[in-house]
Motif scaffolding. Structure first.
Motif, PDB file in Angstrom:
ATOM      1  N   CYS A 271       0.858  -1.185   0.000  1.00  0.00           N
ATOM      2  CA  CYS A 271       0.000   0.000   0.000  1.00  0.00           C
ATOM      3  C   CYS A 271       0.890   1.229   0.000  1.00  0.00           C
ATOM      4  CB  CYS A 271      -0.913  -0.030   1.226  1.00  0.00           C
ATOM      5  SG  CYS A 271      -1.809   1.518   1.476  1.00  0.00           S
TER       6      CYS A 271
ATOM      7  N   CYS B 111       0.236   3.222   3.639  1.00  0.00           N
ATOM      8  CA  CYS B 111       0.634   2.671   4.944  1.00  0.00           C
ATOM      9  C   CYS B 111       1.758   1.653   4.824  1.00  0.00           C
ATOM     10  CB  CYS B 111      -0.571   2.084   5.669  1.00  0.00           C
ATOM     11  SG  CYS B 111      -1.180   0.530   4.964  1.00  0.00           S
TER      12      CYS B 111
ATOM     13  N   ARG C 274      -8.350   0.212   3.962  1.00  0.00           N
ATOM     14  CA  ARG C 274      -8.376   1.244   5.009  1.00  0.00           C
ATOM     15  C   ARG C 274      -7.915   2.586   4.458  1.00  0.00           C
ATOM     16  NH1 ARG C 274      -3.965   1.486   9.825  1.00  0.00           N
ATOM     17  NH2 ARG C 274      -2.626   1.016   8.044  1.00  0.00           N
ATOM     18  N   CYS C 275      -6.874   2.553   3.680  1.00  0.00           N
ATOM     19  CA  CYS C 275      -6.304   3.804   3.204  1.00  0.00           C
ATOM     20  C   CYS C 275      -7.219   4.471   2.173  1.00  0.00           C
ATOM     21  CB  CYS C 275      -4.902   3.578   2.656  1.00  0.00           C
ATOM     22  SG  CYS C 275      -3.719   3.216   3.996  1.00  0.00           S
TER      23      CYS C 275
ATOM     24  N   CYS D 232      -4.601   0.133   0.218  1.00  0.00           N
ATOM     25  CA  CYS D 232      -5.391  -0.892   0.878  1.00  0.00           C
ATOM     26  C   CYS D 232      -6.775  -0.323   1.177  1.00  0.00           C
ATOM     27  CB  CYS D 232      -4.699  -1.375   2.143  1.00  0.00           C
ATOM     28  SG  CYS D 232      -4.697  -0.165   3.472  1.00  0.00           S
TER      29      CYS D 232
HETATM   30 ZN   LIG Z   1      -2.779   1.228   3.582  1.00  0.00          ZN
END
Ligand SMILES: [Zn+2]
Length: 936
Positions: free
Chosen positions: A904, A907, A922-923, A920
């Motif tokens: 990612c 992150c 979440r990101c 990802c």
């Molecule tokens: Zn991420």
């Protein structure tokens, strides 16, 4: 081609600098406190709280402070500040010891250099010079103490030389005069012929000194024992000049004595063939060797007890010394050296005096204050005792009394100031009796009841008070508080009249104690006595009596203080100094100790454990350390040392403390950076938090216990170790390390990130408060960085109340297991990193083989999150071949694998879910979320 998402990551943002620059920043903070009048603010904040009074033992105002004084003041400051933050009103009032010989000595030296005669200077003028000297150093030391960060009533300290203090000291002396404790005696005291004064125990040092030794015959003139007819007693002494004051010879009741006849003597020996000598049987061989007696025979053997009733002539009989010299049994005779027969000069030794008084011997006055024999002393009148040894030996030789002479290097008392050897001299002095009003018994009873930290102080103090002689409080000097009493010219009686004492104290209160020298004595005596009938005592009082009275003129006199103090805190040498003088003064006048507890610390040594001295060139000045490192580092050095023993200081030690400091500062900086923009809306309650956060809160309950206990035990090295290890191990290397990912990368409103920020907020409040008594400057700097304020300060806060509900021992135990397991994983990844199979831990996908206990401990825990990898697998059962293990962690083995998937871009985790956008899941959310503040 990956996108640069750096601006979307919530990196820490703070202007709290990594580099402390304490030598520059600390003076700015000091200036702020001065402007705010921090001492007054602390008093206002603590109004109505239970007081905690640490009473300052006054340093002596005659030079710059040294590392030892700095350590003492810092310790006091840490005690006072921690008690204040525990919820007490810890009012610290610093003071100074202003009178006494060292200052007087300085002024005399100045006169000597200028060729002025001190005795020709008016005493009031001389005292004014001493006063100015003390004042100068008080100003200097006050600034030096404040630079250390010590908070106290620096605008209104106590001084032993103020009129009010001098008046109260006079009142305290008067109390002893009225209750019978003060008496004029004649006793041998340790006397400096250079400074022309009696010295206190604390003013005496022992150094090697080369002395002339003599063996002397005392002809026996009367005895019931036939074997002693015509024989002579042999004594040995290292102070020939005391022979003029001889009035007896002591023997040991339990020893065997021999009468020997000299058969042959070596050339040059003073022994005479045919003469008979009496001496201890065990010391015959040694004495004969020293006297050059080559052949002898033993005539008789006698028990010590048989010697009672034997009388000798003084060895200088026929030359002015006509008196008889009786043989007397005394306990101080030993067989370690000499002849087992000890000459007694009752005016020249403590034991001699005791024996002399016990047997009714005369206590002659033979030597004046200048060290010269008085004119009435036969043969030696006018000679200086330090130069008289040869002439005494010569006179003894002429009289046929000298048997041998030699030299001996031995430990001998010297003045701590002039370094000149001391003599015991019989002088009229003023004493405080240890027996009157049961002073000794009262002091011993108080010692049992007080708290001693460390506990060994109790035995030390008890032993000293049990053994100490009466307190010699008079000094034949000028710079001090006069022993303001009168004696009757004819009877010598001390005038005991409260009205007279009251008039004296009132006059001192109004004009200082100089009036004792300037006012008409009749003005003190009033109408009831005629000044012509009385002598005004010209001695001043021992400075230890003055500082021993601070409880009266400081604790009792000030409205903002009271007696007894909660604590007296000084170096271990004060068992025989201030702790003792305060105890005796207070027990003698009030029947109780002026303190509840005594804390002692050791001395400061150099890095190799040697005493610091100018001659060795190994002194370390506090100002140098402050200029190089800053006062906060010096304060860390103090609290992290085991100050119950002597402590060492060196550059290496300071660099080590500077490293500790950097770790603490980095923790504070991490908190400040990641609390950027924290609002109350983000706050979560403990039960809404992940287990990791609840574990941190649990640890806070433990640290809180440790901090409070350490403060009340005055065990700041334990407190500092707890705080330092918490920051370095629990936070930086573990909690912060794990939570960086969440703090930097989670969408702003995720519970995990909010929980972490809530915990960081709590940590900040706890750590700044707990560190505030130690890192006074840095805690303030960090606190103000977060809570800018014109009038507030971290030092006005209390230690935080930690909710008891946060305590969770089961969680504590579980996370200890998690951290053990994590150590194995970290070790395995370190091997991979060294072999360059991975770069960051996020490239790894470890498989952890663990036994059932660990599997249980990890229930509900995201293993990858805890070990900071992109993924991780937990497997119960035996490890695969070649798995990584640690010797001290059984039941855990790790096989490091490589994480699968793409990295990612935001992150840096390697996850299969990372899609074409390079993010990802979440990101993706985090980047899209509204309300994101611009990352710094
Ligand atoms: Zn991420």
């Amino acid at each position: 081609m990956s996108t640069d998402y750096r601006s979307t990551v919530f990196l820490p943002n703070t202007d709290f600098p990594m580099k402390a620059k304490l030598p520059q920043r600390e003076p700015e903070i000091l200036a702020r406190w001065k402007k705010l009048d921090m001492y007054r603010l602390l008093r206002q904040a603590a109004r109505g709280r239970v007081p905690f009074i640490l009473h300052d033992g006054p340093p002596y105002a005659n030079g710059n402070i040294h590392t030892g004084t700095a350590m003492n003041k810092i310790l006091k400051d840490v005690v006072a500040r921690s008690q204040q933050m525990l919820g007490r009103d810890a009012n610290y009032v610093p003071g100074w010891d202003c009178h006494g010989l060292p200052i007087e000595w300085q002024i005399e030296q100045k006169y000597r250099k200028a060729g002025r005669d001190k005795d020709a200077v008016d005493i009031v003028e001389f005292r004014a010079e001493c006063r100015a000297f003390a004042k100068h150093w008080i100003v200097v030391q006050s600034a030096e103490f404040q630079r250390l960060g010590v908070v106290g009533d620096w605008d209104n300290p106590y001084l032993t030389m103020t009129a009010a203090a001098e008046a109260q000291i006079a009142r305290e002396i008067a109390k002893f005069a009225m209750n019978g404790g003060l008496y004029k005696g004649s006793k041998p005291v340790m006397w400096s012929v250079v400074e022309k004064t009696a010295l206190a125990e604390a003013e005496i040092e022992y150094h090697d000194h080369s002395s002339t030794t003599i063996h002397v015959r005392f002809p026996i003139v009367e005895s019931s024992l036939p074997a002693l007819a015509g024989a002579a007693v042999v004594i040995w002494t290292t102070t020939p000049w005391t022979i003029a004051g001889n009035r007896g010879v002591a023997y040991g009741k339990g020893f065997d004595y021999a009468v020997i006849e000299v058969l042959e003597a070596a050339d040059g020996s003073l022994a005479q063939p045919g003469e008979r000598l009496l001496l201890a049987a065990d010391l015959v061989a040694e004495t004969c060797r020293e006297a050059g007696i080559t052949e002898r025979r033993e005539i008789a053997r006698l028990a010590g007890a048989d010697l009672a009733g034997t009388v000798c002539a003084h060895p200088l009989r026929g030359r002015g010394y006509e008196f008889d010299v009786p043989l007397l049994a005394a306990d101080h005779v030993t067989l370690e050296a000499g002849t087992g027969l000890v000459h007694i000069a009752p005016g020249h030794g403590a034991e001699d005096y005791v024996a002399g008084v016990a047997f009714g011997l005369e206590v002659p006055e033979t030597v004046g204050g200048d060290g010269l024999y008085f004119p009435h002393v036969p043969l030696f009148a006018g000679q200086h005792v330090f130069k008289a040894n040869d002439s005494v030996a010569d006179c003894l030789t002429e009289a046929g009394a000298l048997l041998a002479r030699g030299k001996l290097v031995h430990s001998y008392p010297h003045s701590w100031r002039s370094k000149a050897p001391l003599i015991f001299r019989n002088t009229p002095q003023w004493f405080i009796s240890m027996a009157t009003n049961d002073l000794r018994a009262k002091a011993l009873a108080a010692i049992e009841e007080l708290r001693w930290v460390p506990e060994g102080g109790r035995n030390r103090m008890r032993a000293m008070v049990e053994q100490r002689p009466d307190w010699v409080i008079s000094r034949q000097r000028a710079w001090g508080v006069p022993i303001a009493v009168f004696t009757h010219k004819e009877s010598g009686e001390l005038l005991r009249d409260q009205a007279v004492f009251d008039r004296i104290a009132e006059a001192f209160e109004a004009g200082g104690s100089d009036v004792w020298y300037t006012a008409d004595p009749q003005s003190f005596l009033g109408d009831d006595y005629d000044a012509a009938d009385y002598d005004k005592v010209e001695d001043i009082v021992d400075v230890w009596f003055e500082s021993g009275s601070t409880h009266a003129f400081v604790l009792e006199a000030r409205d903002d203080l009271s007696s007894p103090a909660a604590l007296y805190l000084e170096g271990t040498d004060q068992h025989r100094g201030w702790f003792q003088s305060s105890l005796l003064e207070s027990c003698g006048t009030r029947g109780a100790a002026p303190y509840d507890a005594v804390l002692t610390h050791g001395f400061v040594l150099d890095g190799k454990g040697r005493k610091m001295s100018k001659s060795l060139g190994n002194t370390v000045e506090p100002q140098t350390l402050i200029d190089q490192y800053g006062a906060d580092i010096l304060r860390i050095w103090v609290v992290s040392s085991d100050y119950s023993e002597d402590v060492r200081i060196s550059d290496e030690i300071m660099r080590y403390q500077a490293d500790s400091y950097r770790r603490l500062r980095n923790s504070l900086r991490f908190l400040l950076g990641n609390l950027n923009g924290f609002t109350e809306d983000e706050r979560l309650s403990a039960d809404e938090m992940p287990e990791l956060e609840r574990w941190v809160l649990h640890r806070l309950t433990e640290i809180d216990d440790e901090v409070r206990k350490a403060c009340n035990d005055f065990d700041f090295s334990a407190m500092f170790a707890a705080l330092h290890n918490f920051c370095a191990l629990d936070l930086s290397a573990f909690y912060f390390d794990i939570r960086k990912d969440s703090l930097y990368c989670d969408p702003l409103d995720t519970p995990r990130r909010r929980a972490a920020r809530t915990v960081l907020d709590t940590l900040f409040n706890c750590l700044t408060a707990w560190l505030a008594p130690i890192l006074v400057f840095t805690a303030e700097e960090a606190w103000l960085n977060r809570f800018p304020s014109d009038g507030d300060s971290v030092h006005l806060q209390l230690f935080p109340e930690i909710p008891a509900a946060w305590r969770n021992d089961a969680l504590g135990k579980k996370w200890r297991a998690v951290r053990r397991l994590r150590r194995v994983v970290t070790g395995a990844l370190e091997v991979e990193r060294k072999a360059k199979r991975i770069g960051s831990s996020l490239q790894a996908d470890p498989t952890v083989h663990a036994d059932a206990d660990y599997i249980g401990a990890l229930s509900g825990i995201d293993l990858a999150e805890v070990v900071i990898t992109s993924s991780a697998t937990l497997s119960e059962g035996p490890p695969a071949d070649g798995a990584f293990t640690l010797d001290d962690v059984t039941g855990v083995a790790v096989v490091a694998g490589l994480a699968q998937g793409e990295k990612c871009d935001r992150c840096w985790k390697l996850l299969p879910e990372v899609g074409d956008a390079g993010l990802c899941e979440r990101c993706v959310q985090a980047v899209a979320a509204p309300g994101r503040p611009a990352a710094g």
